[in-house]
Design a protein around this motif. Structure first.
Motif, PDB file in Angstrom:
ATOM      1  N   LEU A 228       0.859  -1.182   0.000  1.00  0.00           N
ATOM      2  CA  LEU A 228       0.000   0.000   0.000  1.00  0.00           C
ATOM      3  C   LEU A 228       0.894   1.231   0.000  1.00  0.00           C
ATOM      4  N   VAL A 229       0.602   2.129  -0.949  1.00  0.00           N
ATOM      5  CA  VAL A 229       1.277   3.424  -0.996  1.00  0.00           C
ATOM      6  C   VAL A 229       0.212   4.486  -0.776  1.00  0.00           C
ATOM      7  N   MET A 230       0.453   5.388   0.148  1.00  0.00           N
ATOM      8  CA  MET A 230      -0.534   6.412   0.443  1.00  0.00           C
ATOM      9  C   MET A 230       0.133   7.740   0.770  1.00  0.00           C
ATOM     10  N   GLY A 231      -0.613   8.798   0.492  1.00  0.00           N
ATOM     11  CA  GLY A 231      -0.141  10.124   0.849  1.00  0.00           C
ATOM     12  C   GLY A 231      -0.523  10.450   2.282  1.00  0.00           C
ATOM     13  N   MET A 232       0.030  11.522   2.779  1.00  0.00           N
ATOM     14  CA  MET A 232      -0.164  11.874   4.182  1.00  0.00           C
ATOM     15  C   MET A 232      -1.590  12.330   4.486  1.00  0.00           C
ATOM     16  N   THR A 233      -2.368  12.649   3.451  1.00  0.00           N
ATOM     17  CA  THR A 233      -3.747  13.084   3.701  1.00  0.00           C
ATOM     18  C   THR A 233      -4.765  11.984   3.423  1.00  0.00           C
ATOM     19  N   ASN A 234      -4.274  10.835   2.973  1.00  0.00           N
ATOM     20  CA  ASN A 234      -5.197   9.749   2.615  1.00  0.00           C
ATOM     21  C   ASN A 234      -5.759   9.038   3.838  1.00  0.00           C
ATOM     22  N   LYS A 235      -6.881   8.357   3.614  1.00  0.00           N
ATOM     23  CA  LYS A 235      -7.427   7.405   4.581  1.00  0.00           C
ATOM     24  C   LYS A 235      -7.461   6.036   3.920  1.00  0.00           C
ATOM     25  N   LYS A 236      -6.851   5.076   4.557  1.00  0.00           N
ATOM     26  CA  LYS A 236      -6.824   3.711   4.038  1.00  0.00           C
ATOM     27  C   LYS A 236      -6.992   2.736   5.197  1.00  0.00           C
ATOM     28  N   SER A 237      -7.194   1.466   4.841  1.00  0.00           N
ATOM     29  CA  SER A 237      -7.318   0.431   5.866  1.00  0.00           C
ATOM     30  C   SER A 237      -6.531  -0.810   5.496  1.00  0.00           C
ATOM     31  N   LEU A 238      -5.966  -1.443   6.500  1.00  0.00           N
ATOM     32  CA  LEU A 238      -5.364  -2.765   6.356  1.00  0.00           C
ATOM     33  C   LEU A 238      -6.330  -3.784   6.947  1.00  0.00           C
ATOM     34  N   LYS A 239      -6.401  -4.952   6.296  1.00  0.00           N
ATOM     35  CA  LYS A 239      -7.341  -5.966   6.736  1.00  0.00           C
ATOM     36  C   LYS A 239      -6.621  -7.263   7.063  1.00  0.00           C
ATOM     37  N   CYS A 240      -7.159  -7.980   8.014  1.00  0.00           N
ATOM     38  CA  CYS A 240      -6.583  -9.245   8.463  1.00  0.00           C
ATOM     39  C   CYS A 240      -7.730 -10.205   8.745  1.00  0.00           C
ATOM     40  N   GLU A 241      -7.558 -11.459   8.340  1.00  0.00           N
ATOM     41  CA  GLU A 241      -8.618 -12.442   8.514  1.00  0.00           C
ATOM     42  C   GLU A 241      -8.014 -13.791   8.907  1.00  0.00           C
ATOM     43  N   GLN A 242      -8.657 -14.461   9.857  1.00  0.00           N
ATOM     44  CA  GLN A 242      -8.254 -15.827  10.220  1.00  0.00           C
ATOM     45  C   GLN A 242      -9.502 -16.650  10.486  1.00  0.00           C
ATOM     46  N   HIS A 243      -9.439 -17.930  10.134  1.00  0.00           N
ATOM     47  CA  HIS A 243     -10.579 -18.841  10.315  1.00  0.00           C
ATOM     48  C   HIS A 243     -10.143 -20.058  11.123  1.00  0.00           C
ATOM     49  N   MET A 244      -9.291 -19.810  12.121  1.00  0.00           N
ATOM     50  CA  MET A 244      -8.814 -20.897  12.981  1.00  0.00           C
ATOM     51  C   MET A 244      -9.558 -20.928  14.306  1.00  0.00           C
ATOM     52  N   GLY A 245     -10.545 -20.040  14.476  1.00  0.00           N
ATOM     53  CA  GLY A 245     -11.270 -19.984  15.736  1.00  0.00           C
ATOM     54  C   GLY A 245     -10.486 -19.319  16.848  1.00  0.00           C
ATOM     55  N   HIS A 246      -9.421 -18.610  16.493  1.00  0.00           N
ATOM     56  CA  HIS A 246      -8.617 -17.923  17.491  1.00  0.00           C
ATOM     57  C   HIS A 246      -9.376 -16.737  18.064  1.00  0.00           C
ATOM     58  N   ARG A 247      -9.172 -16.483  19.363  1.00  0.00           N
ATOM     59  CA  ARG A 247      -9.917 -15.410  20.012  1.00  0.00           C
ATOM     60  C   ARG A 247      -9.035 -14.222  20.381  1.00  0.00           C
TER      61      ARG A 247
END
Lengths: 113, 115
Positions: free
Chosen positions: B11-30
């Motif tokens: 991800l490349v973004m400027g200092m005024t941008n809004k972005k999101s990073l996403k993470c997903e797991q399906h191991m039933g971890h809490r």
């Protein structure tokens, strides 16, 4: 307080020779100790862990480590290095019930053909 | 399925941008974690979520805003970042909070560049 010190920032071995990556820990209580490996541009993978059971711990890919309380050490060894072992290795300590891992500064392992 | 999946990888973004990073797991971890890793440095803990509730915030600036919509997803919202925030952002999960009870499973990371 807990911390780990990895004594070598870079280790270079020839393929087929033994590997020794050194780690000393400091902990006020009984620690849990881990070795993680990180290949270039990848996440971290657990190699092995010590959680107060057997002091000699065997991990994946032929690695093992021995917990020595008297020396406060947890060195990582492998009898014969393979090219695919070239990576960054982190020694890590954690306390019982803690939510955080305390990482050492890492040792870069280079394997020479 | 023993994977933690992170998007985007880069991800490349400027200092005024809004972005999101996403993470997903399906191991039933809490328990789920965000770490920041600068080049040639060990990972540094940013946030820990335990049972979808924020349990640790390691004095991270408010321009980083974590969110855990459910037990499988973890987001990191980014706004008004600085160039020094450029790093590899690693997501991890474990069965329960309390990392010595088992291993952390790490994703491959999102490499962020702030221009």
């Amino acid at each position: 307080a807990q911390s780990v010190t990895q004594l070598d920032s870079h280790v270079s071995v020839s393929e087929g020779t033994p590997v020794l990556l050194r780690c000393n820990y400091s902990s006020s209580y009984s620690p849990s100790l881990f070795w993680y490996v990180q290949h270039p541009n990848k996440g971290l993978q657990l190699l092995l862990k010590y959680t107060s059971a057997a002091t000699l711990v065997k991990g994946i890919n032929g690695f093992e480590a021995e917990f020595k309380k008297s020396e406060t050490s947890f060195h990582l060894t492998k009898p014969s290095a393979h090219m695919s072992d070239a990576a960054e290795y982190f020694c890590v300590v954690s306390l019982t019930g803690a939510n955080n891992l305390f990482f050492g500064t890492g040792t870069r392992l280079t394997v020479i053909p | 399925d023993t994977e933690v999946t992170q998007t985007p990888k880069h991800l490349v973004m400027g200092m005024t941008n809004k972005k999101s990073l996403k993470c997903e797991q399906h191991m039933g971890h809490r328990a789920m974690y965000w770490y920041k890793q600068k080049a040639k440095k060990p990972p540094e803990l940013m946030f820990v979520y335990s049972y979808e509730k924020l349990s640790i915030n390691e004095s991270v600036p408010s321009r980083f805003s974590p969110e855990c919509p459910n037990s499988s997803l973890l987001n990191l919202h980014l706004h008004a970042l600085q160039p020094e925030d450029s790093a590899l952002y690693l997501c991890a999960s474990s069965q329960v909070a309390g990392t010595n009870t088992g291993e952390l499973f790490f994703g491959e990371g999102s490499r962020l560049t702030v221009l």
